[in-house]
Design a protein around this motif. Structure first.
Motif, PDB file in Angstrom:
ATOM      1  N   VAL A  61       0.850  -1.185   0.000  1.00 44.39           N
ATOM      2  CA  VAL A  61       0.000   0.000   0.000  1.00 44.39           C
ATOM      3  C   VAL A  61       0.886   1.235   0.000  1.00 44.39           C
ATOM      4  CG1 VAL A  61      -1.822   1.274   1.182  1.00 44.39           C
ATOM      5  CG2 VAL A  61      -1.769  -1.223   1.312  1.00 44.39           C
ATOM      6  N   VAL A  62       0.588   2.182  -0.870  1.00 46.20           N
ATOM      7  CA  VAL A  62       1.276   3.469  -0.889  1.00 46.20           C
ATOM      8  C   VAL A  62       0.209   4.561  -0.878  1.00 46.20           C
ATOM      9  CG1 VAL A  62       2.874   4.999  -2.096  1.00 46.20           C
ATOM     10  CG2 VAL A  62       3.210   2.519  -2.204  1.00 46.20           C
ATOM     11  N   ILE A  63       0.297   5.456   0.116  1.00 45.48           N
ATOM     12  CA  ILE A  63      -0.610   6.592   0.221  1.00 45.48           C
ATOM     13  C   ILE A  63       0.216   7.852   0.020  1.00 45.48           C
ATOM     14  CG2 ILE A  63      -2.279   7.813   1.662  1.00 45.48           C
ATOM     15  CD1 ILE A  63      -2.591   5.188   3.254  1.00 45.48           C
ATOM     16  N   GLU A  64      -0.070   8.591  -1.043  1.00 42.24           N
ATOM     17  CA  GLU A  64       0.630   9.833  -1.342  1.00 42.24           C
ATOM     18  C   GLU A  64      -0.386  10.969  -1.305  1.00 42.24           C
ATOM     19  OE1 GLU A  64       3.966   8.892  -4.545  1.00 42.24           O
ATOM     20  OE2 GLU A  64       2.052   7.956  -5.090  1.00 42.24           O
ATOM     21  N   ARG A  65      -0.142  11.929  -0.439  1.00 41.30           N
ATOM     22  CA  ARG A  65      -1.074  13.050  -0.313  1.00 41.30           C
ATOM     23  C   ARG A  65      -0.342  14.363  -0.499  1.00 41.30           C
ATOM     24  NH1 ARG A  65      -2.757  16.974   3.269  1.00 41.30           N
ATOM     25  NH2 ARG A  65      -1.116  16.355   4.728  1.00 41.30           N
ATOM     26  N   HIS A  66      -0.898  15.219  -1.318  1.00 40.06           N
ATOM     27  CA  HIS A  66      -0.424  16.600  -1.439  1.00 40.06           C
ATOM     28  C   HIS A  66      -1.653  17.492  -1.352  1.00 40.06           C
ATOM     29  CE1 HIS A  66       1.320  20.312  -2.912  1.00 40.06           C
ATOM     30  NE2 HIS A  66       2.518  19.779  -2.734  1.00 40.06           N
ATOM     31  N   GLY A  67      -1.829  18.102  -0.185  1.00 40.17           N
ATOM     32  CA  GLY A  67      -3.045  18.868   0.029  1.00 40.17           C
ATOM     33  C   GLY A  67      -4.249  17.942   0.046  1.00 40.17           C
ATOM     34  N   ARG A  68      -5.218  18.225  -0.784  1.00 38.21           N
ATOM     35  CA  ARG A  68      -6.427  17.402  -0.856  1.00 38.21           C
ATOM     36  C   ARG A  68      -6.357  16.346  -1.945  1.00 38.21           C
ATOM     37  NH1 ARG A  68     -10.723  21.861  -1.752  1.00 38.21           N
ATOM     38  NH2 ARG A  68     -12.081  20.056  -2.035  1.00 38.21           N
ATOM     39  N   ASN A  69      -5.258  16.283  -2.667  1.00 36.58           N
ATOM     40  CA  ASN A  69      -5.094  15.295  -3.728  1.00 36.58           C
ATOM     41  C   ASN A  69      -4.416  14.041  -3.176  1.00 36.58           C
ATOM     42  OD1 ASN A  69      -6.113  16.915  -5.987  1.00 36.58           O
ATOM     43  ND2 ASN A  69      -4.288  18.167  -5.628  1.00 36.58           N
ATOM     44  N   ILE A  70      -5.005  12.890  -3.468  1.00 37.27           N
ATOM     45  CA  ILE A  70      -4.525  11.614  -2.937  1.00 37.27           C
ATOM     46  C   ILE A  70      -4.284  10.639  -4.083  1.00 37.27           C
ATOM     47  CG2 ILE A  70      -5.139   9.574  -1.588  1.00 37.27           C
ATOM     48  CD1 ILE A  70      -4.548  11.723   0.252  1.00 37.27           C
ATOM     49  N   ASN A  71      -3.142   9.960  -4.028  1.00 40.66           N
ATOM     50  CA  ASN A  71      -2.884   8.783  -4.857  1.00 40.66           C
ATOM     51  C   ASN A  71      -2.822   7.576  -3.932  1.00 40.66           C
ATOM     52  OD1 ASN A  71      -2.751  10.076  -7.358  1.00 40.66           O
ATOM     53  ND2 ASN A  71      -0.574  10.513  -7.138  1.00 40.66           N
ATOM     54  N   LEU A  72      -3.737   6.651  -4.089  1.00 35.85           N
ATOM     55  CA  LEU A  72      -3.771   5.425  -3.297  1.00 35.85           C
ATOM     56  C   LEU A  72      -3.422   4.255  -4.205  1.00 35.85           C
ATOM     57  CD1 LEU A  72      -4.436   3.754  -0.774  1.00 35.85           C
ATOM     58  CD2 LEU A  72      -6.850   3.810  -1.477  1.00 35.85           C
ATOM     59  N   THR A  73      -2.316   3.580  -3.893  1.00 33.60           N
ATOM     60  CA  THR A  73      -1.855   2.462  -4.707  1.00 33.60           C
ATOM     61  C   THR A  73      -1.914   1.186  -3.895  1.00 33.60           C
ATOM     62  OG1 THR A  73      -0.353   3.932  -5.904  1.00 33.60           O
ATOM     63  CG2 THR A  73       0.007   1.573  -6.153  1.00 33.60           C
ATOM     64  N   LEU A  74      -2.634   0.203  -4.386  1.00 33.91           N
ATOM     65  CA  LEU A  74      -2.714  -1.118  -3.773  1.00 33.91           C
ATOM     66  C   LEU A  74      -2.230  -2.145  -4.782  1.00 33.91           C
ATOM     67  CD1 LEU A  74      -3.604  -3.178  -1.602  1.00 33.91           C
ATOM     68  CD2 LEU A  74      -5.892  -3.101  -2.621  1.00 33.91           C
ATOM     69  N   ASP A  75      -1.107  -2.789  -4.478  1.00 31.76           N
ATOM     70  CA  ASP A  75      -0.549  -3.809  -5.382  1.00 31.76           C
ATOM     71  C   ASP A  75      -0.438  -3.277  -6.815  1.00 31.76           C
ATOM     72  OD1 ASP A  75      -0.408  -5.544  -3.239  1.00 31.76           O
ATOM     73  OD2 ASP A  75      -2.388  -6.399  -3.640  1.00 31.76           O
TER      74      ASP A  75
END
Length: 205
Positions: free
Chosen positions: A147-161
């Motif tokens: 799992v990778v959670i990348e947040r910049h302000g209100r923008n989110i990139n959620l990566t699962l596998d």
């Protein structure tokens, strides 16, 4: 490619510039020797590696401190990386909250991964910041999932596998306010056994 020795007695050593974490190593000889024969003898040496590997049996809570001197953290950008495996379909993997009502929770529900975030709401209801995103399925297979959670302000990139999902958090606030001492890794509400390999990078505003 790495050049090897030219005879049967000398030793050639190559040190990698960056460490590599791998389960298997494949070696492919590319060239014949000057004597017209091809052969290979190799040894691979490991290097020290430290990871936060945590085992839970469903009855413990592990406090996680961010290594910052302040009692609270106010961040504009976060990067959270972890791996987990479990045979249970319900439970909290990661949770943190602040005194102003901000929170971030990563949990399993019906063997799916759910990320809950809130960068702030107000008491009048005109700003509602709660955001919930669900991804994946059958994650109770007792295999590793990254799992990778990348947040910049209100923008989110959620990566699962390696499956990327992009979304935007509700509300009008950009900063995540968390308590330095109160954030923890609680496992779980039901019996859940999880092994975490966790790396975390936070940028403090």
């Amino acid at each position: 490619a790495f050049p090897g020795n030219l005879n049967s007695d000398s030793v050639v050593r190559h040190d990698l510039q960056h460490p590599v974490i791998a389960r298997y190593v494949r070696i492919l000889p590319l060239d014949w020797s000057g004597e017209g024969q091809i052969g290979l003898r190799i040894e691979v040496y490991g290097c020290p590696y430290w990871a936060d590997v945590i085992n839970f049996d469903g009855h413990v809570v592990l406090p996680y401190r961010f290594g910052h001197k302040k009692k609270t953290l106010k961040t504009l950008k976060d990067v959270i990386t972890l791996k987990f495996k479990t045979s249970e379909s319900e439970g909290v993997i990661f949770h943190g909250e602040g005194q102003q009502g901000d929170y971030i929770t990563l949990e399993l529900k019906k063997a799916k991964l759910v990320l809950n975030l809130n960068l702030g709401s107000n008491q009048y209801g005109s700003i509602y910041g709660h955001t919930s995103v669900t991804t994946g399925s059958l994650l109770d297979d007792h295999h590793w999932h990254s799992v990778v959670i990348e947040r910049h302000g209100r923008n989110i990139n959620l990566t699962l596998d390696r499956h990327l999902q992009h979304f935007r958090i509700n509300g009008e606030f950009d900063y995540l306010d968390l308590d330095y001492e109160g954030t923890s890794l609680p496992l779980p509400q039901k019996s859940l056994m999880v092994v975490l390999l966790m790396e975390r990078e936070r940028k403090v505003a």
